[in-house]
Write a protein that holds these residues in place. Sequence first.
Motif, PDB file in Angstrom:
ATOM      1  N   GLN A  59      99.880  23.446  19.855  1.00 22.78           N
ATOM      2  CA  GLN A  59     101.009  23.565  20.787  1.00 22.78           C
ATOM      3  C   GLN A  59     101.793  22.250  20.964  1.00 22.78           C
ATOM      4  OE1 GLN A  59     101.373  26.682  22.919  1.00 22.78           O
ATOM      5  NE2 GLN A  59      99.934  27.620  21.493  1.00 22.78           N
ATOM      6  N   ARG A  62     112.294  34.194   5.838  1.00 25.39           N
ATOM      7  CA  ARG A  62     111.770  34.386   7.197  1.00 25.39           C
ATOM      8  C   ARG A  62     112.848  34.955   8.108  1.00 25.39           C
ATOM      9  NH1 ARG A  62     108.563  29.653  10.354  1.00 25.39           N
ATOM     10  NH2 ARG A  62     107.116  30.069   8.657  1.00 25.39           N
ATOM     11  N   TRP A  64     111.826  25.079  -0.802  1.00 27.77           N
ATOM     12  CA  TRP A  64     112.654  25.025  -2.007  1.00 27.77           C
ATOM     13  C   TRP A  64     114.057  25.569  -1.780  1.00 27.77           C
ATOM     14  CZ3 TRP A  64     114.714  29.487  -3.957  1.00 27.77           C
ATOM     15  CH2 TRP A  64     114.076  30.690  -3.640  1.00 27.77           C
ATOM     16  N   MET A  65     114.275  26.266  -0.684  1.00 29.09           N
ATOM     17  CA  MET A  65     115.605  26.822  -0.439  1.00 29.09           C
ATOM     18  C   MET A  65     116.481  25.905   0.420  1.00 29.09           C
ATOM     19  SD  MET A  65     116.357  30.757   0.526  1.00 29.09           S
ATOM     20  CE  MET A  65     115.778  31.920  -0.698  1.00 29.09           C
ATOM     21  N   PRO A  84     103.916  17.326   3.656  1.00 29.93           N
ATOM     22  CA  PRO A  84     104.078  18.714   4.106  1.00 29.93           C
ATOM     23  C   PRO A  84     102.784  19.531   4.062  1.00 29.93           C
ATOM     24  CG  PRO A  84     105.927  18.102   2.730  1.00 29.93           C
ATOM     25  CD  PRO A  84     104.946  16.957   2.673  1.00 29.93           C
ATOM     26  N   ALA A  85     101.964  19.333   3.030  1.00 32.15           N
ATOM     27  CA  ALA A  85     100.775  20.176   2.901  1.00 32.15           C
ATOM     28  C   ALA A  85      99.760  19.908   4.000  1.00 32.15           C
ATOM     29  CB  ALA A  85     100.135  19.991   1.529  1.00 32.15           C
ATOM     30  N   LYS A  86      99.917  18.813   4.702  1.00 35.24           N
ATOM     31  CA  LYS A  86      98.997  18.508   5.795  1.00 35.24           C
ATOM     32  C   LYS A  86      99.678  18.657   7.159  1.00 35.24           C
ATOM     33  CE  LYS A  86      95.454  17.114   3.304  1.00 35.24           C
ATOM     34  NZ  LYS A  86      94.416  18.132   3.081  1.00 35.24           N
ATOM     35  N   ALA A  87     100.914  19.108   7.182  1.00 33.98           N
ATOM     36  CA  ALA A  87     101.646  19.236   8.443  1.00 33.98           C
ATOM     37  C   ALA A  87     100.923  20.204   9.365  1.00 33.98           C
ATOM     38  CB  ALA A  87     103.064  19.723   8.181  1.00 33.98           C
ATOM     39  N   LEU A  88     100.932  19.916  10.669  1.00 33.11           N
ATOM     40  CA  LEU A  88     100.264  20.808  11.604  1.00 33.11           C
ATOM     41  C   LEU A  88     101.087  22.050  11.903  1.00 33.11           C
ATOM     42  CD1 LEU A  88      98.554  18.330  14.082  1.00 33.11           C
ATOM     43  CD2 LEU A  88      97.546  19.648  12.225  1.00 33.11           C
ATOM     44  N   CYS A  89     102.352  22.027  11.531  1.00 31.93           N
ATOM     45  CA  CYS A  89     103.125  23.275  11.635  1.00 31.93           C
ATOM     46  C   CYS A  89     104.277  23.263  10.669  1.00 31.93           C
ATOM     47  CB  CYS A  89     103.586  23.563  13.064  1.00 31.93           C
ATOM     48  SG  CYS A  89     105.128  22.858  13.555  1.00 31.93           S
ATOM     49  N   ASP A  90     104.644  24.465  10.211  1.00 31.37           N
ATOM     50  CA  ASP A  90     105.827  24.656   9.364  1.00 31.37           C
ATOM     51  C   ASP A  90     105.858  23.805   8.096  1.00 31.37           C
ATOM     52  OD1 ASP A  90     106.756  26.594  11.012  1.00 31.37           O
ATOM     53  OD2 ASP A  90     108.344  25.415  11.920  1.00 31.37           O
ATOM     54  N   GLY A  91     104.703  23.410   7.592  1.00 27.98           N
ATOM     55  CA  GLY A  91     104.686  22.614   6.373  1.00 27.98           C
ATOM     56  C   GLY A  91     105.380  23.309   5.215  1.00 27.98           C
ATOM     57  N   GLN A  92     105.298  24.636   5.167  1.00 30.72           N
ATOM     58  CA  GLN A  92     105.864  25.365   4.023  1.00 30.72           C
ATOM     59  C   GLN A  92     107.380  25.245   3.936  1.00 30.72           C
ATOM     60  OE1 GLN A  92     105.311  26.626   6.842  1.00 30.72           O
ATOM     61  NE2 GLN A  92     106.891  28.141   7.183  1.00 30.72           N
TER      62      GLN A  92
END
Lengths: 337, 337, 337, 337
Positions: free
Chosen positions: A140, A247, A278-279, A303-311
């Motif tokens: 949060q 999304r 990528w977009m 990004p791959a370790k981001a706690l949110c929205d890394g994708q």
Amino acid sequence: MIVILKPKTSEEEIKRLTDELQVEGVEVNPVIGKDIIILGLVGDTSKIDKDRIEANKNVEKVMHVQEPFKKANRMFHPEKTIVDINGQKIGGKKIALIAGPCSVESRDQILEVANSVKKCGANFLRGGAFKPRTSPYSFQGLKYDGLDLLKEAREETGLPIVTEIMSPYDIEVFERDVDIIQVGARNMQNFDLLKELGRLNKPILLKRGLSSTIEEWLMSAEYIMAGGNENVILCERGIRTFETYTRNTLDLSAIPAVKKLSHLPVVVDPSHSAGKAWMVEDLSKAAVAIGADGLIIEVHNNPAKALCDGQQSIKPSEYEELLNKLRPIAEAVGREI
Amino acid sequence: MIVILKPKTSEEEIKRLTDELQVEGVEVNPVIGKDIIILGLVGDTSKIDKDRIEANKNVEKVMHVQEPFKKANRMFHPEKTIVDINGQKIGGKKIALIAGPCSVESRDQILEVANSVKKCGANFLRGGAFKPRTSPYSFQGLKYDGLDLLKEAREETGLPIVTEIMSPYDIEVFERDVDIIQVGARNMQNFDLLKELGRLNKPILLKRGLSSTIEEWLMSAEYIMAGGNENVILCERGIRTFETYTRNTLDLSAIPAVKKLSHLPVVVDPSHSAGKAWMVEDLSKAAVAIGADGLIIEVHNNPAKALCDGQQSIKPSEYEELLNKLRPIAEAVGREI
Amino acid sequence: MIVILKPKTSEEEIKRLTDELQVEGVEVNPVIGKDIIILGLVGDTSKIDKDRIEANKNVEKVMHVQEPFKKANRMFHPEKTIVDINGQKIGGKKIALIAGPCSVESRDQILEVANSVKKCGANFLRGGAFKPRTSPYSFQGLKYDGLDLLKEAREETGLPIVTEIMSPYDIEVFERDVDIIQVGARNMQNFDLLKELGRLNKPILLKRGLSSTIEEWLMSAEYIMAGGNENVILCERGIRTFETYTRNTLDLSAIPAVKKLSHLPVVVDPSHSAGKAWMVEDLSKAAVAIGADGLIIEVHNNPAKALCDGQQSIKPSEYEELLNKLRPIAEAVGREI
Amino acid sequence: MIVILKPKTSEEEIKRLTDELQVEGVEVNPVIGKDIIILGLVGDTSKIDKDRIEANKNVEKVMHVQEPFKKANRMFHPEKTIVDINGQKIGGKKIALIAGPCSVESRDQILEVANSVKKCGANFLRGGAFKPRTSPYSFQGLKYDGLDLLKEAREETGLPIVTEIMSPYDIEVFERDVDIIQVGARNMQNFDLLKELGRLNKPILLKRGLSSTIEEWLMSAEYIMAGGNENVILCERGIRTFETYTRNTLDLSAIPAVKKLSHLPVVVDPSHSAGKAWMVEDLSKAAVAIGADGLIIEVHNNPAKALCDGQQSIKPSEYEELLNKLRPIAEAVGREI
């Protein structure tokens, strides 16, 4: 405003309704045909409640002719609004570049990202301290600690900070500590929050609700402006449609629409709309070409370790490359990056 | 949870990701084909963040297999929840009848409506004191005076009162004065408000957001329940679609869906969904037939003079007639009115 | 019809447009205010093209006041249409029960299902011979052989047959062999097909398009009726929305809406809308309660082996049980099963 | 393909289903956990019907992992397709410029527009001869006479012609006379028409349906390609959403999406999507910036007198100016106008 009556409404009933409407201070012009009876209302109809007239049993439909917003309306305020945040402007020739991680996660992370995006050319730092998450079990945000880290990053880089407010309890803290207060899509019609933000003298970044029409979005801006705070920056971030590949569906037509209807600046968030890193490049190009006043982009050092929205986050190096690609497009439409 | 990898992911990369996931406490089962690589995750995946895994460059897609809500989930709580409000129940055999005006407008109005609907058979009184309005220039409700009038109406009729909360500042007052606290559609994802309501011991009527999926709606219920307050009543009130004939599209399939997925009671609001008084009867019939646990209906003594939503309100005499028509349908599906 | 002009349109321009419109045979009534200029058009506006007027640079917006359909319009045809198919009626007191498999698969299958549903009380047999499938690689139906099997089933059971047409090439065969010709949702705006069906003297079951408004649906009925064939039966089968739990969202409000706007009978397809066999019962109950003139339900002797849509088909025994549960609801709303 | 089973499915049932699936030629890998049972299917799953498996009472859900289209799939055809129409290419470096009136109205009109757009730089002429109109009472096009006029315009200007087919009866005429056959949004899932077009050796411009997902759109392209005709050009023209300010919502994210999923060229129609002439410029800029392979724009010599869609048509002089503004954007993204 136009009131359509049911075909067989009696003259007496028309007279009664006309009198009732005139009491509210408007001129009523009837147009009477065989299968159609219309009352054309002329004057200040903003105080007349559409729903209330529609409750009359002789009324078929009531239609607005003019937009229901005033302070946000370009008709009454033809010059574009330029919001000034400590010298950085949104709405002018230069495209505002707001960048940073979805969430503030640690001192190292936010400082690293802030320094990187600044070097690339960003002029605002974004980062979530209080995070609206669909699940109560998701991360949060670091909350007040996150705010402190943002302030530290501002001190180090000089970048004004943009972060989302979730609760009216935090208004004083945000007023003191934050440069642009963001209202998230899910709170776009949290009218009590909007009213309180209307009393501040602080820029508000108002995201469009997932299923809000352009008119409702501008009415929410109007809530803030009606309170006296006219520093509103709109942000298109995708609407909910039947398409599931992305999304959300970025509604880029909303940019020219808002510019025609209103004088407020409007920025685009290409990261949240598609939900795909990528977009981001392609959507950013289109946003600049269509006239957006700014881009708010998620940039994360890992990004791959981001706690949110890394994708949907891109790396600082990708951000730099992106800005290089956007520059000639900005130039082609008379803007600057 | 299922993780789909990109077709050419190397064995080494698969191994690395598998290790990473196992650290989070789940068992990882790879399924490897020529054009497809799947990791099947077994165990408690609720702490694993879908977005985070999707940020990995080898990951194509991540899919949930189980619903992300727990306390609201029928799988872990097979018996239906019955909410008891001073002896009046929602979720049992008897269909809850919640009725009253859109807004509390005056002492006379609310007392007259309250007495009328009670006589018809309603067992709850609804009425807005704080009104969420799209326009800052529309009537915003009588606020605390409205609450006082509702309390007076409760005293006179004995009907428990249902009214909407707009701001966390009012939680103490609502906890003390109101019997069922309503969260409006526009606040369904006002997570800070939900969290605070989760700390109360008071029934919450949670309306579905205009563009919220059934899963998101249940996740918002989960927010309240995760805080300890399990007295949640769901309310379907129409979703936003492309159709404009009705104000919103009442999604009646949501009733059986919610009953399958969750143990919480669910009521239907036929007044707001269509936005047309003449459609209330038909939609109510369908709602009862499909298994709704209650109906929340706008009743006004003089719809044409209502300060809001008059076009969708019915008169007490029409409400009485409606209940008479609903009785045999309720009986036909094993319920009672 | 109402024409809203831009606020600063000159008197001369208003005069020019008024003259142009009067040439088309309507009376033009101007309503002129400071910020608003409206032209109210009285008379037969059906020949006036809204788009064409909107292309005038002084025109802000053009709004319909009356529905654009005539033959399908209840205003000009107040009594309900009852379609008679060899003595079986759709639109009368008795609810039409159309049942059968998604596709005709074999002689044994269709005869077994036809006999079963007849025994349960169905009065029409449905079954697809030509199947509209999203993928070219899916089973496309038995085609003419399927039609022959349907005819055999009709001979054996006496049930009139309902099946979908996909191509205008098949119109003669369908006219000869089929009792009710179904137009699928994907062909609802295949205007050339509609025109050809308008020349027949054969009932047409017109499914609502996945994203068609009620008005567009009635305009497609109008296409058929304008050609002379007034035997149109409408069929609501769910619309496309953002919700993904159900395949489509059954728009039950469309039933009372269609009944108010039109005199045509309207049936409901609860199988396709949700796409879930276990939801058919609940949706059917709601459909009957809200006033549907019929139910079209997929029944298969062995759903798990069905060549299409098995997941939404119920067994004959379940169909029988369903009809038993619907009977008291039908009675409660003054209908009969 | 992934099959999720219900949590308590017995081993025996798993075995039975596994055997059944293996018969269809795929390898079945079970992943079995306490609350979850997954079957991972490896091999050629294109012949397996998702719906059929979902009809099994132990199956919770079936999920595709791979896209269901093959010939349109970029994975199996990595190089971009360039469609060549008498030397004019769509899909290459040069952006295809398709322009012309909504409808062919007269010899003078089409010749004037054709010559004008050619002079501006257009390389294709569009014009409707057969018009799909919502109302049977609206102008339906000049039909075969319109086709003849288009041919005359082609002869005079050398521009290949693009026009919409409405009926399979006209396929021979279109094959002979037309250079690119357009399939309109309303016929995108008119599968019988698609199949017939699949047998031709003629480029097809396939518009996206108003409520079609990107996957369904590509499946419709697959219908044409499965028949042997691989010259498919996709056209994004706006989808139906809740927003009513624009006629449709132009889904520009569909351009990068299609380019990732498929090798087919994709063009954008900015005229139909918004339905507003003044928005054509902005949407065109965004379309070019995001990578569209072409623009199909309505140009009319006298929009206010157009027999259809005048409100969204621009004049030749505006078209010329538009192309001048697009040129530097095209260049900025490595394309050419």
